[in-house]
Write a protein that holds these residues in place. Structure first.
Motif, short mmCIF file in Angstrom:
data_model
loop_
_atom_site.label_atom_id
_atom_site.label_comp_id
_atom_site.label_asym_id
_atom_site.label_seq_id
_atom_site.Cartn_x
_atom_site.Cartn_y
_atom_site.Cartn_z
N MET A 52 25.58 43.66 41.60
CA MET A 52 24.29 43.55 40.92
C MET A 52 23.63 44.91 41.02
SD MET A 52 22.50 39.94 41.70
CE MET A 52 22.80 39.37 43.34
N LEU A 97 16.63 39.20 44.42
CA LEU A 97 17.12 38.09 45.24
C LEU A 97 16.18 37.85 46.41
CD1 LEU A 97 19.81 36.23 45.18
CD2 LEU A 97 19.70 36.99 47.53
N HIS A 156 13.81 35.21 45.87
CA HIS A 156 14.41 33.89 45.66
C HIS A 156 13.49 32.73 46.07
CE1 HIS A 156 17.74 31.03 45.32
NE2 HIS A 156 17.30 30.50 46.44
N THR A 216 12.07 28.77 39.04
CA THR A 216 12.99 28.46 37.94
C THR A 216 14.23 27.78 38.48
OG1 THR A 216 12.25 30.45 36.83
CG2 THR A 216 14.26 29.43 36.01
N LEU A 248 17.73 25.13 37.51
CA LEU A 248 18.87 25.16 36.59
C LEU A 248 18.42 24.95 35.15
CD1 LEU A 248 21.87 25.43 36.90
CD2 LEU A 248 22.03 22.97 37.06
N GLY A 258 15.99 27.56 33.82
CA GLY A 258 16.74 28.81 33.71
C GLY A 258 17.66 28.79 32.51
N ALA A 259 18.32 27.65 32.29
CA ALA A 259 19.27 27.56 31.18
C ALA A 259 18.55 27.69 29.84
CB ALA A 259 20.02 26.23 31.24
N PHE A 260 17.27 27.27 29.82
CA PHE A 260 16.54 27.36 28.56
C PHE A 260 15.52 28.49 28.61
CE2 PHE A 260 18.38 23.21 28.80
CZ PHE A 260 19.05 23.19 27.59
N LEU A 261 16.09 29.66 28.84
CA LEU A 261 15.27 30.87 28.86
C LEU A 261 15.10 31.30 27.41
CD1 LEU A 261 14.43 33.49 30.76
CD2 LEU A 261 16.60 34.32 30.02
N TRP A 262 14.29 30.57 26.69
CA TRP A 262 14.14 30.91 25.28
C TRP A 262 12.90 31.77 25.10
CZ3 TRP A 262 18.65 30.33 23.82
CH2 TRP A 262 19.39 29.19 24.03
N PHE A 271 25.05 29.71 25.65
CA PHE A 271 23.73 30.31 25.90
C PHE A 271 23.17 29.83 27.22
CE2 PHE A 271 23.09 31.20 21.22
CZ PHE A 271 23.12 32.57 21.42
N ALA A 272 23.34 28.55 27.50
CA ALA A 272 22.82 28.00 28.75
C ALA A 272 23.47 28.72 29.94
CB ALA A 272 23.07 26.50 28.82
N ARG A 298 24.86 31.65 30.02
CA ARG A 298 24.41 33.04 30.06
C ARG A 298 23.00 33.13 30.67
NH1 ARG A 298 20.03 36.03 28.66
NH2 ARG A 298 20.60 38.22 28.56
N ASN A 299 22.12 32.24 30.25
CA ASN A 299 20.76 32.27 30.78
C ASN A 299 20.71 31.94 32.26
OD1 ASN A 299 19.59 33.04 28.41
ND2 ASN A 299 19.11 30.95 27.75
N ILE A 300 21.56 31.00 32.67
CA ILE A 300 21.59 30.64 34.09
C ILE A 300 21.97 31.86 34.92
CG2 ILE A 300 22.91 29.34 35.83
CD1 ILE A 300 22.93 27.02 33.78
N VAL A 312 18.97 30.91 39.65
CA VAL A 312 20.16 30.19 40.12
C VAL A 312 21.40 31.09 40.03
CG1 VAL A 312 21.64 28.20 39.69
CG2 VAL A 312 19.17 27.97 39.49
N ALA A 314 21.49 33.62 42.70
CA ALA A 314 21.89 33.01 43.97
C ALA A 314 23.41 32.85 44.02
CB ALA A 314 21.20 31.66 44.15
N ILE A 342 25.69 34.68 42.44
CA ILE A 342 26.32 35.99 42.62
C ILE A 342 26.14 36.48 44.06
CG2 ILE A 342 26.36 38.39 41.85
CD1 ILE A 342 25.31 37.40 39.14
N THR A 377 24.42 25.31 51.16
CA THR A 377 24.86 23.94 50.86
C THR A 377 24.45 23.58 49.44
OG1 THR A 377 24.36 23.46 53.15
CG2 THR A 377 24.80 21.58 51.73
N TYR A 412 23.45 25.54 46.84
CA TYR A 412 23.96 26.33 45.72
C TYR A 412 25.47 26.23 45.54
CZ TYR A 412 19.41 28.00 44.52
OH TYR A 412 18.11 28.02 44.10
N LEU A 465 25.94 22.91 43.95
CA LEU A 465 25.40 23.00 42.59
C LEU A 465 26.39 23.70 41.67
CD1 LEU A 465 22.88 22.53 40.75
CD2 LEU A 465 22.23 24.88 41.29
N LEU A 472 27.79 21.92 38.43
CA LEU A 472 27.55 22.51 37.11
C LEU A 472 28.87 22.78 36.40
CD1 LEU A 472 25.42 23.76 35.23
CD2 LEU A 472 25.74 25.91 36.44
#
Lengths: 262, 349
Positions: free
Chosen positions: A93, A101, A104, A109, A111, A114-118, B182-183, B185-187, B192, B195, B197, B214, B216, B219, B223
């Motif tokens: 990174m 981080l 954190h 945010t 899952l 975060g996934a819908f970072l539009w 896209f989801a 990539r955004n994650i 998350v 975390a 990485i 535990t 992450y 998760l 996922l």
């Protein structure tokens, strides 16, 4: 109630006594140094505080609450951050993300959000930007602008040490554990690091627990010093008291002065 | 240069006009594909899209979190059987059934993630491998799942639309694959993903910075299993018939190979890897029909190997590609892409 207190802490690895009855108390806002020869148990002590090791005896109290046996992430949640003697950065990174981080625990945010970072206006977008702004302040504070977008794996050693400090500060800790922040640095980098640690104490009001071999740094900035050897405390006191203590001289310089002179 | 910049730049999807151009070009291409290509190619692209979905999820686990799984065929099977049974037995509408099956796979992913807290490297590989093999064995014994005979997928109906042809499936699969891409990539760009990485790069440091290992790690498994489950649910309908044999260990290894060949820990790499290997997989099955080469391979196989040797030639080729990637280009297709880009940027120097 003391700000931070280690009570009679011991840890054994099989038959090996790594720490034996260490006790000390930290006042809020001071810089407290722990010194001792290699293998004295300094880093082991940090690992016990952090929850990486579980002490065999004794207790660790942070603001009156016992943190003994807590997992590292719970300890971090209470406001204790640390840096490592052997750099433990996230090599793939960049500097910004490494320090992010540290944020954190202060970010929300999950899952889904975060996934819908539009776009900028989404929850995740707003939060990311807000925290990146905060991280930028830390980058400014520690003069890391030039390496902001570079992968940390390829950065010079001294810079990596700085990023570790930055990442720990991003947690906004109340207690900061620094494990040899000056190890392997050249004179100039060392001066800078001393300056920053002092700043962390003065400007951010963070209490610092410091392990260091560099005596110049230790004597310059510590309010009090604890000397340990073979896991046992030798003495505690202000820098000038510690420097004159016969046991300390013995631990560092050896017993027979005649041999040294010859 | 404008020195005052926005922090959003760091995480935004389209960092430059060039990226937007290629994205639009790609979308236009995907929109016209069903009208210019033959049906068989649309089937191939559908097959690719399913593998892309699974490999995206696998990459989140293996590439970003640094854990390994040789049991993704198991999650794939759970998704496939789950979707079919939820429609035929529980009469759920398709999209809901697909989602629920994905979540069931995620629950199994979470459970498999628990031993992952203590296991690492080869030990985790063996544990997940065991899981993958167990799933198909168990499915083969359950009556409503069709035992070893398998199950027929029902008609695919969403609201007023019936999905019958490969072309119809195409318009269902591609949007789902794009949304999931896209989801993913955004994650990876938000809390998350960082975390994940951090766990891969320096577990102890991540922990002391407050990352709950535990949470992450399980998760990441859940996922990843969710993606595999969704992929499996769609696969059942593209194939129209599922049986336990389909979800073998070699399928798990194939998913992993796609991710590795594409380049672990990047976004476009695994997508490219999944497309390339899916295409090869389908093409190599027909290799004996190619004039001259097919005959030569057949005679070679019959004189030196077993009679059936050539029918599984795709696995030999994949093994070869995997070896080549491991030895010469550990970053996979993504690594080749990065170097090519660098070369042309600095050309002629």
């Amino acid at each position: 109630m003391a700000f931070f207190e280690v009570k009679n802490l011991s840890i054994y690895f099989g038959g090996l006594v790594a720490l034996d009855g260490i006790s000390f108390t930290l006042n809020q806002g001071e810089i407290y140094a722990i010194i001792g020869p290699n293998g004295a148990g300094k880093t082991t002590l940090f690992n016990c505080i952090n929850g990486i090791y579980h002490p065999s005896h004794g207790d660790i109290l942070f603001k009156g609450q016992s943190i003994r046996g807590k997992k590292p992430d719970k300890v971090a949640r209470m406001g204790i951050a640390r840096t490592f003697q052997n750099i433990e950065l996230f090599n793939n990174m960049n500097t910004m993300e490494n320090i992010m981080l540290g944020r954190h625990l202060r970010m929300k945010t999950g899952l889904f959000r975060g996934a819908f970072l539009w776009g900028k206006r989404s929850f995740a977008g707003l939060e990311e930007v807000a925290h990146r702004r905060k991280v930028e302040e830390i980058i400014d504070f520690l003069d890391l602008q030039s390496s902001r977008n570079k992968l940390v794996g390829g950065l010079p050693y001294g810079t990596q040490k700085q990023i570790e400090l930055a990442r720990a500060l991003a947690l906004e800790p109340e207690l900061l554990l620094l494990d040899e922040p000056c190890a392997g640095m050249n004179a100039e980098e060392k001066q800078d690091m001393i300056f920053w640690v002092k700043d962390v104490q003065d400007e951010l009001g963070v209490t610092v627990l410091l392990i260091e071999h560099d005596m110049q740094m230790v004597m310059d900035i510590s309010d009090r010093i604890l000397v340990i050897n073979f896991g046992r405390p030798i003495t505690e006191g202000t820098p000038s008291e510690v420097q004159r203590h016969p046991e300390v001289l013995k631990a560092y310089l050896g017993e027979n002065e005649g041999v040294c002179a010859a | 240069m404008d020195m005052k910049r926005d922090y959003y730049e760091d995480i935004q999807l389209f960092s430059s006009g060039v990226v937007i151009f290629w994205f639009v070009a790609m979308m236009v291409f995907l929109a016209v594909v069903p009208f210019i290509f033959k049906n068989y190619y649309i089937y191939v692209i559908n097959f690719m899209a399913i593998n892309v979905i699974v490999v995206l999820g696998l990459n989140l686990l293996v590439g970003y979190t640094g854990l390994i799984s040789l049991g993704h065929a198991g999650f794939f099977a759970i998704g496939a059987y789950g979707t079919v049974v939820l429609i035929t037995q529980a009469h759920l509408p398709f999209l809901l059934a697909l989602l629920v099956a994905g979540l069931i796979a995620a629950i199994f992913g979470f459970l498999l993630g628990l031993p992952a807290l203590r296991l690492e490297g080869p030990y985790l590989a063996i544990a997940t491998l065991g899981f993958g093999v167990t799933v198909t064995q168990v499915i083969g014994k359950i009556k409503i799942l069709g035992e070893r005979q398998g199950l027929h997928a029902p008609d695919l109906i969403i609201g007023p639309w019936h999905f019958d042809t490969d072309k119809d499936f195409y318009f269902l699969l591609i949007p789902i694959a794009i949304i999931l891409a896209f989801a993913a990539r955004n994650i990876t760009k938000t809390k998350v993903g960082r975390a994940f990485i951090s766990i891969r790069d320096a577990e102890i440091a991540a922990e002391t910075m407050g990352v709950n290992l535990t949470f992450y790690k399980t998760l990441a498994f859940a996922l990843s299993a969710f993606y595999a489950g969704i992929g499996g649910g769609l696969y059942a309908f593209v194939l129209r018939f599922i049986e336990p044999e389909l979800f073998s260990l070699s399928l798990s290894i194939m998913f992993l190979t796609m991710a590795v060949v594409g380049g672990l820990g990047s976004m476009m790499g695994p997508i490219a890897g999944a497309c390339l290997l899916s295409w090869l997989d389908l093409q190599l099955r027909n290799i004996l029909d190619i004039p001259y080469l097919g005959e030569w391979l057949r005679s070679l196989s019959q004189s030196y190997f077993s009679l059936t040797g050539v029918s599984n030639i795709q696995y030999i080729v994949f093994g070869g590609i995997l070896l080549f990637i491991m030895l010469f280009e550990p970053l996979g297709i993504f690594g080749i892409w990065i170097r090519t880009k660098k070369y042309w940027k600095t050309w002629p120097f």
